[in-house]
Design a protein around this motif. Structure first.
Motif: not given
Length: 136
Positions: A74-103
């Motif tokens: 969902a994070f990846k889709k939201d970024m794509q919809d907003a025309g953003r990239s991971l570098t916009d967040y300034g946090d090198s630990s963020l990823t859009t790889l599948q397999g991370g689920l919020v609890v």
């Protein structure tokens, strides 16, 4: 003062055990990570035979889901919809790889779980097995 709930070690260990049980049936070596509501590591484990990078990626997946308050897909889709990239967040630990689920408990983020080492969609399914084992 605002009370915050977070996953604990007992729940995290139960989730990892459930994922590992399924991974053994699948014949795959995986890594599983559980983090708290801030994205900080509660526990993680890497099965014998899983490459170290699998664990590193799973840590980033769980962190991302917790701090962004949504699954990594969902994070990846939201970024794509907003025309953003991971570098916009300034946090090198963020990823859009599948397999991370919020609890969540209700509307409150209490942590996240991630799996790695399987094909992409299977990583999501494996994390879901762990999420279900949390019993929330």
């Amino acid at each position: 003062m605002v009370p915050q709930l977070s996953l604990g070690l007992e729940e995290a260990q139960r989730a990892i055990a459930a994922v590992f049980d399924q991974a053994k049936k699948d014949g795959r070596a995986v890594a599983v990570v559980v983090v708290d509501n801030h994205g900080d590591l509660i526990t993680c484990a890497r099965m014998d035979g899983a490459h170290a990078r699998v664990l590193r990626h799973a840590i980033r997946k769980a962190y991302t889901a917790a701090v962004m308050g949504r699954d990594t897909v969902a994070f990846k889709k939201d970024m794509q919809d907003a025309g953003r990239s991971l570098t916009d967040y300034g946090d090198s630990s963020l990823t859009t790889l599948q397999g991370g689920l919020v609890v969540r408990t209700g509307n409150q983020v209490v942590g996240a779980i991630a799996s790695g080492g399987s094909p992409r969609q299977r990583d999501v399914e494996m994390a879901q097995i762990g999420l279900n084992a949390l019993g929330l």
